[in-house]
Design a protein around this motif. Sequence first.
Motif, PDB file in Angstrom:
ATOM      1  N   GLU A 462       0.611  -1.074   0.094  1.00 28.94           N
ATOM      2  CA  GLU A 462       0.022  -0.092   0.003  1.00 28.94           C
ATOM      3  C   GLU A 462       0.750   1.432   0.057  1.00 28.94           C
ATOM      4  N   LEU A 463       0.639   2.193  -0.551  1.00 25.82           N
ATOM      5  CA  LEU A 463       1.258   3.551  -0.635  1.00 25.82           C
ATOM      6  C   LEU A 463       0.729   4.444   0.637  1.00 25.82           C
ATOM      7  N   VAL A 464       1.734   4.614   1.564  1.00 19.97           N
ATOM      8  CA  VAL A 464       1.440   5.192   2.668  1.00 19.97           C
ATOM      9  C   VAL A 464       2.106   6.566   2.733  1.00 19.97           C
ATOM     10  N   ALA A 465       3.171   7.045   1.931  1.00 17.34           N
ATOM     11  CA  ALA A 465       3.673   8.416   2.142  1.00 17.34           C
ATOM     12  C   ALA A 465       4.184   8.732   0.722  1.00 17.34           C
ATOM     13  N   VAL A 466       4.106  10.000   0.243  1.00 17.60           N
ATOM     14  CA  VAL A 466       4.749  10.572  -0.650  1.00 17.60           C
ATOM     15  C   VAL A 466       5.603  12.032  -0.269  1.00 17.60           C
ATOM     16  N   ASP A 467       6.688  12.191  -0.454  1.00 19.79           N
ATOM     17  CA  ASP A 467       7.304  13.538  -0.315  1.00 19.79           C
ATOM     18  C   ASP A 467       7.702  14.115  -1.660  1.00 19.79           C
ATOM     19  N   HIS A 468       7.412  15.254  -1.780  1.00 26.88           N
ATOM     20  CA  HIS A 468       7.622  15.970  -3.006  1.00 26.88           C
ATOM     21  C   HIS A 468       8.364  17.389  -2.659  1.00 26.88           C
ATOM     22  N   MET A 469       9.458  17.448  -3.180  1.00 27.92           N
ATOM     23  CA  MET A 469      10.479  18.575  -3.240  1.00 27.92           C
ATOM     24  C   MET A 469      10.512  19.141  -4.387  1.00 27.92           C
ATOM     25  N   LEU A 470      10.536  20.480  -4.732  1.00 31.47           N
ATOM     26  CA  LEU A 470      10.777  20.992  -6.065  1.00 31.47           C
ATOM     27  C   LEU A 470      11.537  22.387  -5.806  1.00 31.47           C
ATOM     28  N   SER A 471      12.395  22.737  -6.811  1.00 25.85           N
ATOM     29  CA  SER A 471      12.808  24.040  -7.102  1.00 25.85           C
ATOM     30  C   SER A 471      12.667  24.731  -8.303  1.00 25.85           C
ATOM     31  N   SER A 472      12.367  26.232  -8.073  1.00 16.58           N
ATOM     32  CA  SER A 472      11.941  26.812  -9.430  1.00 16.58           C
ATOM     33  C   SER A 472      12.418  28.258  -9.323  1.00 16.58           C
ATOM     34  N   SER A 473      12.090  28.910 -10.380  1.00 12.75           N
ATOM     35  CA  SER A 473      12.549  30.300 -10.381  1.00 12.75           C
ATOM     36  C   SER A 473      11.315  31.169 -10.107  1.00 12.75           C
ATOM     37  N   ASP A 474      11.557  32.729 -10.517  1.00  7.55           N
ATOM     38  CA  ASP A 474      10.717  33.666 -10.651  1.00  7.55           C
ATOM     39  C   ASP A 474       9.483  33.503 -11.406  1.00  7.55           C
ATOM     40  N   THR A 475       8.292  33.481 -10.733  1.00  3.41           N
ATOM     41  CA  THR A 475       6.867  33.725 -11.759  1.00  3.41           C
ATOM     42  C   THR A 475       6.395  35.086 -11.137  1.00  3.41           C
ATOM     43  N   LEU A 476       5.566  34.615 -10.126  1.00  2.00           N
ATOM     44  CA  LEU A 476       5.016  35.841  -9.234  1.00  2.00           C
ATOM     45  C   LEU A 476       5.930  36.941  -8.720  1.00  2.00           C
ATOM     46  N   PHE A 477       7.062  36.390  -8.563  1.00  2.00           N
ATOM     47  CA  PHE A 477       8.253  37.451  -8.019  1.00  2.00           C
ATOM     48  C   PHE A 477       9.116  38.244  -9.509  1.00  2.00           C
ATOM     49  N   ALA A 478       8.490  37.782 -10.463  1.00  4.20           N
ATOM     50  CA  ALA A 478       9.210  38.373 -11.581  1.00  4.20           C
ATOM     51  C   ALA A 478       8.995  39.904 -11.471  1.00  4.20           C
ATOM     52  N   GLU A 479      10.525  40.470 -11.754  1.00  2.00           N
ATOM     53  CA  GLU A 479      10.680  41.802 -11.600  1.00  2.00           C
ATOM     54  C   GLU A 479       9.892  42.659 -12.614  1.00  2.00           C
ATOM     55  N   GLY A 480       9.096  43.596 -12.075  1.00  2.28           N
ATOM     56  CA  GLY A 480       8.453  44.529 -12.808  1.00  2.28           C
ATOM     57  C   GLY A 480       6.960  44.249 -12.998  1.00  2.28           C
ATOM     58  N   ILE A 481       6.747  42.944 -13.143  1.00  2.00           N
ATOM     59  CA  ILE A 481       5.409  42.460 -13.490  1.00  2.00           C
ATOM     60  C   ILE A 481       4.696  41.564 -12.353  1.00  2.00           C
ATOM     61  N   GLY A 482       5.415  41.179 -11.285  1.00  2.00           N
ATOM     62  CA  GLY A 482       4.659  40.410 -10.110  1.00  2.00           C
ATOM     63  C   GLY A 482       4.851  41.244  -8.809  1.00  2.00           C
ATOM     64  N   LEU A 483       4.869  40.542  -7.955  1.00  2.00           N
ATOM     65  CA  LEU A 483       4.787  41.102  -6.624  1.00  2.00           C
ATOM     66  C   LEU A 483       6.391  41.609  -6.150  1.00  2.00           C
ATOM     67  N   PRO A 484       6.236  42.854  -5.297  1.00  2.00           N
ATOM     68  CA  PRO A 484       7.480  43.352  -5.062  1.00  2.00           C
ATOM     69  C   PRO A 484       8.501  42.239  -4.164  1.00  2.00           C
ATOM     70  N   ARG A 485       9.738  42.312  -4.482  1.00  2.00           N
ATOM     71  CA  ARG A 485      10.540  41.263  -4.049  1.00  2.00           C
ATOM     72  C   ARG A 485      10.566  40.888  -2.719  1.00  2.00           C
ATOM     73  N   PHE A 486      10.041  42.147  -1.808  1.00  2.00           N
ATOM     74  CA  PHE A 486      10.114  41.935  -0.129  1.00  2.00           C
ATOM     75  C   PHE A 486       8.957  40.858   0.099  1.00  2.00           C
ATOM     76  N   SER A 487       8.028  40.600  -0.871  1.00  2.00           N
ATOM     77  CA  SER A 487       6.965  39.782  -0.629  1.00  2.00           C
ATOM     78  C   SER A 487       7.252  38.369  -0.443  1.00  2.00           C
ATOM     79  N   GLN A 488       8.449  38.247  -1.257  1.00  2.00           N
ATOM     80  CA  GLN A 488       9.026  36.848  -1.239  1.00  2.00           C
ATOM     81  C   GLN A 488       9.559  36.260   0.273  1.00  2.00           C
ATOM     82  N   ASN A 489      10.082  37.600   1.161  1.00  2.00           N
ATOM     83  CA  ASN A 489      10.333  37.002   2.622  1.00  2.00           C
ATOM     84  C   ASN A 489       9.139  36.612   3.189  1.00  2.00           C
ATOM     85  N   ILE A 490       7.521  37.213   2.866  1.00  2.00           N
ATOM     86  CA  ILE A 490       6.528  37.062   3.544  1.00  2.00           C
ATOM     87  C   ILE A 490       6.129  35.567   3.166  1.00  2.00           C
ATOM     88  N   LEU A 491       5.920  35.434   1.806  1.00  2.00           N
ATOM     89  CA  LEU A 491       5.408  34.290   1.313  1.00  2.00           C
ATOM     90  C   LEU A 491       6.538  32.807   1.180  1.00  2.00           C
TER      91      LEU A 491
END
Length: 733
Positions: A462-491
């Motif tokens: 039986e499947l009892v556990a799955v762990d998912h880790m990922l890395s990616s770059s800016d989308t919502l934090f993209a310069e000029g068209i996303g949230l301000p960079r300081f928001s990453q410290n919050i989110l």
Amino acid sequence: MTTQPPTKRWQVSRRQFLIGIGAGTATLAVGLAASAPALKREAQLTINQAFLNGEAPSSETPKAPFIWFEIHADNRAFLYIPKMEMGQGIHTTLAQVAADELELDWERVTVRQPDIRHGFDPGLLFTFGSTSTTSLYQPIREVSATLREMLRQEAIQQLGTTADALTLDKGTFKHGETVLTYGEIIANKQGEWDIPEDPAPLKDARNFRYIGQSVKRVDFKEKLTGRAIYGFDARAEGMLYGAIARPPRYQATLTRASEGTAKTLPGVVAVVIQEGFAGVVATTRRQAYAALDALELTWEGGSEMSQAELETFMRFDDRTDGVLIQREGNPNEAFQAGATLTAEYFTPMAVHAHLEPQAALAEIVNGQYIITTSTQSPEISQQSVAKGLGIEVDQVQVIPTFIGGGFGRKTGTDVALEAARLAQVVNRPVHVGWNRTEEMLYGYRRPPTINILRAQLSEDNELVAVDHMLSSSDTLFAEGIGLPRFSQNILGADPLSASGSQLIYNIPHRAVTYHHRRLPIPTAYWRGLGSFANTFAIETFMDEIAHALQVDPLEFRLRYLPEGEIGERIKTALETVRQASNWGQSMPSGMGRGLAIAYDRKTVVALVMTVQVEGEKIRARQAWCAIDPGLVVNPDGAASQVQGQIVMGLSSALMEEQVIENGLATDSNFNTYPLITLRDTPTIEVFPLKSSDVPTGGLGEPVIGTVPAAVSNAVFAVTGQRLRRMPFNLARL
């Protein structure tokens, strides 16, 4: 299965309803005042919750009235649909909603792109994230219903009759042999309109005429005859053309610049040199580009990253810099003894490859900057121009045009500011249109993504556990068209890059951890956002688990369906594609089938793909896709969206990869960046499912992430080899 529609969170009130008289007393303009609560409800949620759960975001209350409908004396109805039309058919879909509730004659409906004359709040015009139908379906119906009942009451007064004695059909009331059109009612109206105190009743879904039906696209005639205006088509009297100098590496800075011999070249009107910026204005576009080579420019700094360094930079070893975005049960305890299965998946950067590159026309009229451009967000363009020029936001007006393909790229504001800067210097209209090389090299792109998944199986399989880790770059934090960079410290996590990473299966212990990597290479919105890479990884890994358990992949998914309504909807979708594709039947040599599912933007997707493997060539042959967004307003439009996603997903999975060398992309045109052709496009069957009486989910993006997973799983069925890196390459294995 049919579920009850969700409790209404939006209802038009008498105070919010807006009536005005258009050009002459025989034109009625109708819309909403500026306090509609639906448009601020998402501000009560955190951004991570809103995006990961597929909600339509809105950060503030609208600033201006909305004018959505105009009805003229000749009974023609003009609908100003407050979403950008970029080929997805949203003008048709939302016009169907209005025409149905308002009982209009479809042949007398004209849809127009909203502009500054109609006072739309720019925030409402943001077209993004497959939310157009779900966010506007209810408001448009309620405004339409209110107007319909106002016209009914006025018809009763003008005809001296009762409501029971009137019939309404296609914008015309009938009383015996007497007929009275909406236009005639409006033309004959004396005095002020009476807005009802109580909400107008909505039509019963059983009486829909247009909703749920395929109708003629409202934009086909303009587009087929060449009369549709795109950003590249924008023109003004005395217009000039601009071209901008580009850096040799990302993040390089222009430290010294002079006009050189550019000013002496034919057609050159001006050379514009400002801090960090150099451009040319000329009488033709060709002359402007030719003059760029004559400028004397010195660039310093910038990235020297190459592909191998990029991929190393994206890696992670543990959770130390990650942000936990999902946890059910106790996954840490479940994995104390190690994982039974582990797999890593890589999705490279990719460009949008839209037909129309960036383009904008900037004019200065009485101190106002008028920007005509193909943009998914007039508000972001407006703010970018104002900030870049150091002027007030209300000095900038943005007129959006049709969009020749967007896929997230037309959220960018580069070209609007560039055109405005040049127009400011020469005080004449200037048009800037990027060429394909600029778009490929200097537009932002889909971020690269690494997904690592591990699973724990019990002794009784039986499947009892799955762990998912990922890395990616800016989308919502993209310069000029996303949230301000300081928001990453919050989110912590970029919620758009993380979209599609949540584990929906009913697994006792599960966790998702996101690692953010800020690259020196511009990345941002791409169709499907993070769900393209993340769904690929999750759904391929689910097949790997099913194989380890020696369970049919479709039966495996049924076994671990989420509980409740979502699970029932997924089950219906799976059974639909099982039957349509004859899942389980034996396949000819060299042929295999793969399966993937998704729950994204509150839409359920199940996709079966048949592929043929010939040597090292992978060719998709047939696809069956069941979609359940609650209610499909336009089946033809829905099918087109699904087909487009499957084709785009196949192209990206099989062919597309943007590589970086010495701080710059290597592909400057389609000769080195191939796209899928009609020859390699499979037969596609789409099966719309209904689980609600209202649209609950979007249709422009949820399918695309299932495509690479279904292909990868199908190739495994043929070859026994797992494809975990896009673009898929059997020779690399």
